[in-house]
Structures are given as structure tokens and as C-alpha cells.
Scaffold this motif. Structure first.
Motif, PDB file in Angstrom:
ATOM      1  N   GLY A  25      -7.715  -0.987  -1.710  1.00  0.00           N
ATOM      2  CA  GLY A  25      -8.274  -1.885  -0.710  1.00  0.00           C
ATOM      3  C   GLY A  25      -9.243  -2.879  -1.324  1.00  0.00           C
ATOM      4  N   GLU A  26     -10.059  -2.415  -2.256  1.00  0.00           N
ATOM      5  CA  GLU A  26     -11.009  -3.307  -2.929  1.00  0.00           C
ATOM      6  C   GLU A  26     -10.281  -4.370  -3.726  1.00  0.00           C
ATOM      7  OE1 GLU A  26     -14.791  -3.028  -6.069  1.00  0.00           O
ATOM      8  OE2 GLU A  26     -13.830  -1.203  -5.316  1.00  0.00           O
ATOM      9  N   MET A  27      -9.191  -3.983  -4.399  1.00  0.00           N
ATOM     10  CA  MET A  27      -8.393  -4.942  -5.154  1.00  0.00           C
ATOM     11  C   MET A  27      -7.822  -6.029  -4.238  1.00  0.00           C
ATOM     12  SD  MET A  27      -6.253  -2.597  -7.848  1.00  0.00           S
ATOM     13  CE  MET A  27      -5.295  -4.010  -8.360  1.00  0.00           C
ATOM     14  N   ARG A  28      -7.534  -5.657  -3.004  1.00  0.00           N
ATOM     15  CA  ARG A  28      -6.938  -6.605  -2.071  1.00  0.00           C
ATOM     16  C   ARG A  28      -7.983  -7.325  -1.220  1.00  0.00           C
ATOM     17  NH1 ARG A  28      -1.552  -6.345  -1.710  1.00  0.00           N
ATOM     18  NH2 ARG A  28      -0.448  -4.590  -2.665  1.00  0.00           N
ATOM     19  N   GLY A  29      -9.247  -7.093  -1.508  1.00  0.00           N
ATOM     20  CA  GLY A  29     -10.305  -7.805  -0.793  1.00  0.00           C
ATOM     21  C   GLY A  29     -10.618  -7.244   0.569  1.00  0.00           C
ATOM     22  N   MET A  30     -10.227  -5.991   0.852  1.00  0.00           N
ATOM     23  CA  MET A  30     -10.512  -5.374   2.138  1.00  0.00           C
ATOM     24  C   MET A  30     -11.929  -4.816   2.152  1.00  0.00           C
ATOM     25  SD  MET A  30      -6.883  -3.326   2.658  1.00  0.00           S
ATOM     26  CE  MET A  30      -7.431  -2.519   4.169  1.00  0.00           C
ATOM     27  N   GLU A  31     -12.557  -4.784   3.316  1.00  0.00           N
ATOM     28  CA  GLU A  31     -13.877  -4.192   3.452  1.00  0.00           C
ATOM     29  C   GLU A  31     -13.774  -2.681   3.266  1.00  0.00           C
ATOM     30  OE1 GLU A  31     -15.604  -5.262   7.140  1.00  0.00           O
ATOM     31  OE2 GLU A  31     -15.660  -7.411   6.685  1.00  0.00           O
ATOM     32  N   ALA A  32     -14.751  -2.101   2.580  1.00  0.00           N
ATOM     33  CA  ALA A  32     -14.701  -0.684   2.221  1.00  0.00           C
ATOM     34  C   ALA A  32     -14.606   0.217   3.447  1.00  0.00           C
ATOM     35  CB  ALA A  32     -15.927  -0.322   1.384  1.00  0.00           C
ATOM     36  N   GLU A  33     -15.400  -0.064   4.475  1.00  0.00           N
ATOM     37  CA  GLU A  33     -15.398   0.784   5.663  1.00  0.00           C
ATOM     38  C   GLU A  33     -14.068   0.697   6.393  1.00  0.00           C
ATOM     39  OE1 GLU A  33     -16.568   3.657   8.141  1.00  0.00           O
ATOM     40  OE2 GLU A  33     -17.651   2.973   6.345  1.00  0.00           O
ATOM     41  N   ARG A  34     -13.522  -0.507   6.490  1.00  0.00           N
ATOM     42  CA  ARG A  34     -12.234  -0.692   7.143  1.00  0.00           C
ATOM     43  C   ARG A  34     -11.131   0.022   6.371  1.00  0.00           C
ATOM     44  NH1 ARG A  34      -9.147  -0.472  11.289  1.00  0.00           N
ATOM     45  NH2 ARG A  34      -7.454  -1.995  11.377  1.00  0.00           N
ATOM     46  N   THR A  35     -11.186  -0.057   5.048  1.00  0.00           N
ATOM     47  CA  THR A  35     -10.194   0.626   4.216  1.00  0.00           C
ATOM     48  C   THR A  35     -10.235   2.126   4.441  1.00  0.00           C
ATOM     49  OG1 THR A  35     -10.400  -1.079   2.517  1.00  0.00           O
ATOM     50  CG2 THR A  35      -9.376   0.985   1.859  1.00  0.00           C
ATOM     51  N   ARG A  36     -11.452   2.668   4.489  1.00  0.00           N
ATOM     52  CA  ARG A  36     -11.596   4.110   4.690  1.00  0.00           C
ATOM     53  C   ARG A  36     -11.048   4.529   6.059  1.00  0.00           C
ATOM     54  NH1 ARG A  36     -14.490   8.070   2.172  1.00  0.00           N
ATOM     55  NH2 ARG A  36     -14.800   9.962   3.408  1.00  0.00           N
ATOM     56  N   GLU A  37     -11.344   3.736   7.079  1.00  0.00           N
ATOM     57  CA  GLU A  37     -10.858   4.057   8.423  1.00  0.00           C
ATOM     58  C   GLU A  37      -9.329   4.075   8.459  1.00  0.00           C
ATOM     59  OE1 GLU A  37     -12.520   1.129  10.962  1.00  0.00           O
ATOM     60  OE2 GLU A  37     -14.560   1.983  10.949  1.00  0.00           O
ATOM     61  N   LYS A  38      -8.705   3.072   7.838  1.00  0.00           N
ATOM     62  CA  LYS A  38      -7.249   3.000   7.833  1.00  0.00           C
ATOM     63  C   LYS A  38      -6.646   4.123   6.997  1.00  0.00           C
ATOM     64  CE  LYS A  38      -4.901  -0.682   8.094  1.00  0.00           C
ATOM     65  NZ  LYS A  38      -4.186  -1.951   7.851  1.00  0.00           N
ATOM     66  N   ALA A  39      -7.281   4.432   5.859  1.00  0.00           N
ATOM     67  CA  ALA A  39      -6.794   5.507   4.988  1.00  0.00           C
ATOM     68  C   ALA A  39      -6.819   6.841   5.727  1.00  0.00           C
ATOM     69  CB  ALA A  39      -7.637   5.580   3.718  1.00  0.00           C
ATOM     70  N   GLU A  40      -7.913   7.117   6.435  1.00  0.00           N
ATOM     71  CA  GLU A  40      -8.019   8.366   7.171  1.00  0.00           C
ATOM     72  C   GLU A  40      -7.000   8.427   8.306  1.00  0.00           C
ATOM     73  OE1 GLU A  40     -12.078   8.570   8.378  1.00  0.00           O
ATOM     74  OE2 GLU A  40     -12.764   9.414   6.455  1.00  0.00           O
ATOM     75  N   ALA A  41      -6.782   7.292   8.963  1.00  0.00           N
ATOM     76  CA  ALA A  41      -5.807   7.256  10.064  1.00  0.00           C
ATOM     77  C   ALA A  41      -4.390   7.501   9.556  1.00  0.00           C
ATOM     78  CB  ALA A  41      -5.892   5.915  10.786  1.00  0.00           C
ATOM     79  N   LEU A  42      -4.051   6.879   8.434  1.00  0.00           N
ATOM     80  CA  LEU A  42      -2.712   7.059   7.867  1.00  0.00           C
ATOM     81  C   LEU A  42      -2.515   8.488   7.381  1.00  0.00           C
ATOM     82  CD1 LEU A  42      -2.425   3.680   5.932  1.00  0.00           C
ATOM     83  CD2 LEU A  42      -0.930   4.420   7.792  1.00  0.00           C
ATOM     84  N   LEU A  43      -3.508   9.045   6.723  1.00  0.00           N
ATOM     85  CA  LEU A  43      -3.407  10.424   6.246  1.00  0.00           C
ATOM     86  C   LEU A  43      -3.286  11.391   7.415  1.00  0.00           C
ATOM     87  CD1 LEU A  43      -6.066  10.314   3.380  1.00  0.00           C
ATOM     88  CD2 LEU A  43      -3.596  10.603   3.091  1.00  0.00           C
ATOM     89  N   ASP A  44      -3.970  11.089   8.497  1.00  0.00           N
ATOM     90  CA  ASP A  44      -3.925  11.947   9.677  1.00  0.00           C
ATOM     91  C   ASP A  44      -2.520  11.979  10.269  1.00  0.00           C
ATOM     92  OD1 ASP A  44      -5.145  13.690  11.534  1.00  0.00           O
ATOM     93  OD2 ASP A  44      -5.347  12.071  12.979  1.00  0.00           O
ATOM     94  N   ILE A  45      -1.822  10.845  10.227  1.00  0.00           N
ATOM     95  CA  ILE A  45      -0.444  10.787  10.727  1.00  0.00           C
ATOM     96  C   ILE A  45       0.436  11.782   9.977  1.00  0.00           C
ATOM     97  CG2 ILE A  45       1.622   9.326  10.824  1.00  0.00           C
ATOM     98  CD1 ILE A  45      -0.255   6.949  11.342  1.00  0.00           C
ATOM     99  N   PHE A  46       0.180  11.919   8.679  1.00  0.00           N
ATOM    100  CA  PHE A  46       0.952  12.841   7.842  1.00  0.00           C
ATOM    101  C   PHE A  46       0.337  14.237   7.782  1.00  0.00           C
ATOM    102  CE2 PHE A  46       2.586   8.860   5.928  1.00  0.00           C
ATOM    103  CZ  PHE A  46       3.935   9.148   5.976  1.00  0.00           C
TER     104      PHE A  46
END
Length: 259
Positions: free
Chosen positions: A104-125
Motif C-alpha cells: 500500500g505504501e508503494m502505491r501511495g495509499m494511506e497507512a490506516e486505509r491500507t490496514r482497514e482494507k487488508a483486515e477486511a480482505l483477510l476476514d473474507i478468507f
């Protein structure tokens, strides 16, 4: 190219030594579609995907993606695509949250937003409990889930998938199929390369079959079925690629053990 085209490929050729792996591929792909890209081993599927992702740069022909030329605007294109391969190197000393945070940092995403999306995606699995465990401890299937999450975390406009279901359990396969259908409904384009004919048949809006570096069939499954009279994609694949006689070969294999 018009505003209803996300990928346009013209006379794509790629040679490895004396072997021409891709022999003039021409394709125009619209948004909001799942493209099943299939073919026998060595047909040029993975080579095509790696070229489109910018991993292979020495090719002949012209490729335009999202209104940009792949040769001159590769970096800009990479910001808008996701790539989910069958096997990829993961930073095994990191956790999934750390790994996706790095991406996410490499792609210029905000750290908090990246973490929220990462947790949501992992939760799906059902992998949220593993979010802070080292990837080195993960099974093949768990690693593949991390790759899928990593390829989608930045909400790409085009997702390239090369045997993405490798190692996944049955429930995860069903979930990924539903996820892809919903992503396509949102206008995203899925370029899906796989040997799993039943999955390709069920989820693809359009199926492209290549053999020996050339497109030999292109259309929806219903369209191809009407032309060929094959009852399923597996039989169509077998007939068009010339790999017939599987029953006889299986019988010979069993007979070899009985002698």
C-alpha cells in the motif's frame, strides 16, 4: 481504442530463442468482463499475462491498456492493475498486515486505509486471526489467499490472474468465484488464466482459447457451444487442441499396473 475498451492487443509476438511462443495475438477487451484465457501447457498463456503486467518487456506488437501505451506508460498502467500469480515470492519474515502495508505504501495509499482494507480482505478468507503471524508459517493455501488479497487491495481497474485458485480449499474457491463476479459487476476487468475448465466455463463472460501462440477460439461459452456442439468446455478444449484419446490413455495407464 474507444472508451469501451480497456485492453487492446495488436499483433503481439514473443520469441524465446528459435521458438515463437506468441504468434500474432489480436484482442480487444471491454470493461466489466471476466475473460477466461485458456490453452494447453506451453500455449503462451502465462507469457501473455506477464507481458500485459509489464514483467516481460521485450515483445513485438502494440498494447494499449486503460488508454495508455504499455511501452511508454508502463509505470502508470501498473498503478491501475492487480496481478495474482500461482506462485510468487512473499516476504516470509513479514505478516500479512505488514506485507500489504508495504504494498500500500508503494502505491501511495494511506497507512490506516491500507490496514482497514487488508483486515477486511483477510476476514473474507477467515484469516483475520492470522493477520499478525509470519508468512513463513503459512500453508500453500494461506499464502495464495495473501496473494489474492495483495492483488486487490488497491482496487485495480484490471486484475490479471494466473492459476489463482492453486492450493485453495473448496469454500475459498467458491468465495473467489463470487468475488470475481461482483468485481466485474462494478466495471472491473478480470483476465483469468487457468487450467480449471469448469471454473472458467462458469464465471467467464468471454473465453479465449490459444494454442501454439495463436487464438483458435473466442466468444462466450454459449456462442462457442453453438459453433462446436460440445457439451462442456473441457470437451471443446480437448477437441480444438487435438489432445484426444484421454480415455484410452487412462486405460493404458491402469493396465500398466495390472501386468
Amino acid at each position: 481504442m474507444n472508451n469501451k475498451t480497456v485492453i487492446e492487443i495488436s499483433q503481439l509476438r514473443k520469441r524465446y530463442g528459435k521458438k515463437e511462443v506468441l504468434q500474432g495475438i489480436d484482442l480487444t477487451i471491454s470493461p466489466g468482463k471476466i475473460i477466461g484465457y485458456i490453452g494447453p501447457n506451453g500455449a503462451g498463456k502465462s507469457t501473455t499475462v506477464k507481458i500485459l503486467c509489464g514483467l516481460i518487456t521485450d515483445f513485438q506488437g502494440e498494447i494499449t491498456m486503460l488508454g495508455k501505451n504499455l511501452r511508454t506508460d508502463s509505470l502508470e498502467i501498473k498503478k491501475q492493475i492487480g496481478y495474482i500469480p500461482e506462485n510468487a515470492s512473499l516476504y516470509e519474515s513479514l505478516t500479512p498486515i505488514e506485507f500489504m502495508g508495504f504494498l500500500g505504501e508503494m502505491r501511495g495509499m494511506e497507512a490506516e486505509r491500507t490496514r482497514e482494507k487488508a483486515e477486511a480482505l483477510l476476514d473474507i478468507f477467515e484469516m483475520k486471526p492470522n493477520a499478525n503471524q509470519r508468512i513463513a508459517t503459512f500453508s500453500k493455501g494461506m499464502r495464495q489467499k495473501v496473494l489474492i488479497c495483495s492483488g486487490l487491495i488497491h482496487n485495480p481497474d484490471i486484475v490479471f490472474m494466473d492459476e489463482p485458485l492453486s492450493g485453495l480449499d473448496a469454500n475459498s474457491v467458491i468465495m473467489v468465484k463470487e468475488m470475481l463476479t461482483q468485481i466485474a459487476r462494478d466495471g472491473k476487468t478480470i483476465f483469468y488464466s487457468s487450467h480449471l475448465m469448469d471454473v472458467v466455463e462458469k464465471i467467464s463472460h468471454r473465453i479465449i482459447l490459444i494454442d501454439n501462440g495463436k487464438v483458435i477460439a473466442d466468444g462466450s461459452f454459449d456462442e462457442l457451444k453453438q459453433l462446436s456442439n460440445d457439451e462442456n468446455l473441457e470437451k471443446m478444449f480437448t477437441r480444438l487442441t487435438g489432445n484426444t484419446g484421454h480415455g484410452e490413455k487412462a486405460g493404458a495407464f491402469i493396465n500398466a499396473f495390472e501386468k
